[in-house]
Design a protein around this motif. Sequence first.
Motif, PDB file in Angstrom:
ATOM      1  N   PRO A  53       0.768  -1.198   0.130  1.00  0.00           N
ATOM      2  CA  PRO A  53       0.131   0.245  -0.033  1.00  0.00           C
ATOM      3  C   PRO A  53       0.759   1.283  -0.086  1.00  0.00           C
ATOM      4  N   THR A  54       2.198   1.198   0.268  1.00  0.00           N
ATOM      5  CA  THR A  54       2.915   2.309   0.321  1.00  0.00           C
ATOM      6  C   THR A  54       3.795   2.560  -1.065  1.00  0.00           C
ATOM      7  N   THR A  59       6.259   0.684  -1.811  1.00  0.00           N
ATOM      8  CA  THR A  59       7.679   0.529  -1.894  1.00  0.00           C
ATOM      9  C   THR A  59       8.132  -0.709  -2.364  1.00  0.00           C
ATOM     10  N   GLU A  81      -4.317  -5.084   3.624  1.00  0.00           N
ATOM     11  CA  GLU A  81      -4.495  -3.640   3.728  1.00  0.00           C
ATOM     12  C   GLU A  81      -3.419  -2.939   4.037  1.00  0.00           C
ATOM     13  N   ASP A  82      -2.783  -3.442   5.319  1.00  0.00           N
ATOM     14  CA  ASP A  82      -1.859  -2.497   5.568  1.00  0.00           C
ATOM     15  C   ASP A  82      -0.323  -3.219   5.352  1.00  0.00           C
ATOM     16  N   LEU A  90       7.478  -4.002   5.829  1.00  0.00           N
ATOM     17  CA  LEU A  90       7.604  -3.089   4.745  1.00  0.00           C
ATOM     18  C   LEU A  90       8.964  -2.028   5.129  1.00  0.00           C
TER      19      LEU A  90
END
Lengths: 70, 361
Positions: free
Chosen positions: B82-83, B85, B123-124, B149
């Motif tokens: 989600p970021t 990366t 989701e995270d 992450l």
Amino acid sequence: EDAERISSADVAVVEARRRLLNEWYDWLEQMEEELAEEREALGLPADPVAALLEQKMAEVAPDGEEQVIE
Amino acid sequence: MRPILLAGHERALTQIKLVPPPFLPFPQEGTVNFVGWYNREGDLLFSTAKDQHICAWFAHNGERLGTYQGHQGAIWTVDVDPTSTIIASGSADNTIRLWEIKTGKLLKTWDFPTAVKRVEFNEDGTRLLGVTEKRMGHLGTIVVLDIKLDVNAEQSDEKVMTIVCDESKATVAGWSYLSKYIIAGHEDGSVSQYDGKTGDLYYNFPAHELNQQITDLQWNQDRTYFITASKDKTAKLISAKDLEVMKTYPADTPLNSATITPKKDFVILGGGQAAMDVTTTSARQGKFEARFYHKIFEDEIGRVRGHFGPLNTVAADPTGKGYASGGEDGYVRVHQFDKGYFDFVYEVERERQNRLAAQGH
């Protein structure tokens, strides 16, 4: 008479669509409410992605200033 | 607007992901594989194909950022955290791999006994699931991996959980809102709901026709509902919480993919029969078109042609600006929606908009 029949058929179609639209948004609203309550109960941020991005931004620019890239 | 054609694969496309651009400006050192990275305008598009590299592109101009090299077989699947990366990929070389987006660096490889057909982050971005193929003494499984992450962190070798699909193998799977459920679509046309933490099966039901494989499963933005595509020529909109089928979209060709558009209440379906499976000789024999349906009313509202073979994957831009399709023909086509798309509303939708506006929403 034909025109009347056609227009009443149109009205029925429009009525059906209105019903579908309302049903859909009722469901959506209820689901969103439920989700918001669950997130709150778990102590989670309302928007998981926005929270992640904020956290990541804080790591990179701890002073909160945005870097400007030319 | 004319679509942008991305010709970076030599083989049939398998999956496309469109994501918002990384929100961080990247340092210049180490970015050997990529150019133009400071442009934060456009979305990024990741594509996988039966060739052995993953491609990254700028969706707005079709510029290729680079490729991720290392897989030793067809790549079936890709997902982005989600970021924006890290990406994860799954391949016929029986591995799941993690890559750093900005450098193309391989961060981690997990080995499995069979091919990996689907990967998805929750989701995270703390967990990744992988769907493994059934073959010779190996049942199909859904495995769950813990993810950090952080490109400098050591990723764990351990599988957190393995769900064994002993009835019918899973072909696709994903994480619901809150990672509460893992939802899987199966070869036999059924859909399953598993507990996201324990892997216990709560519910399995025949969403699609018996033995008509489910080919795709994609979420709405908050992951409260999803759309499935099937070889039974339909797509279905299903609630994650109780697996209720809320909508059905009938097509006239086997479907390979389906996606939900944000901003507008539409869905886009992709499919078509491969030339060797087509027995008729009609001009539209393959029906290689992306099909637009109204999400709520289930009406087909338009088609977009362009591919020379079946559409294997369709993906909606998460910002609602456009969509992309990937074909058996090896091309990715990126479409930006024009004004007509955004202006198109049914009378009852206009009524509702006006009513909400009057109420000050």
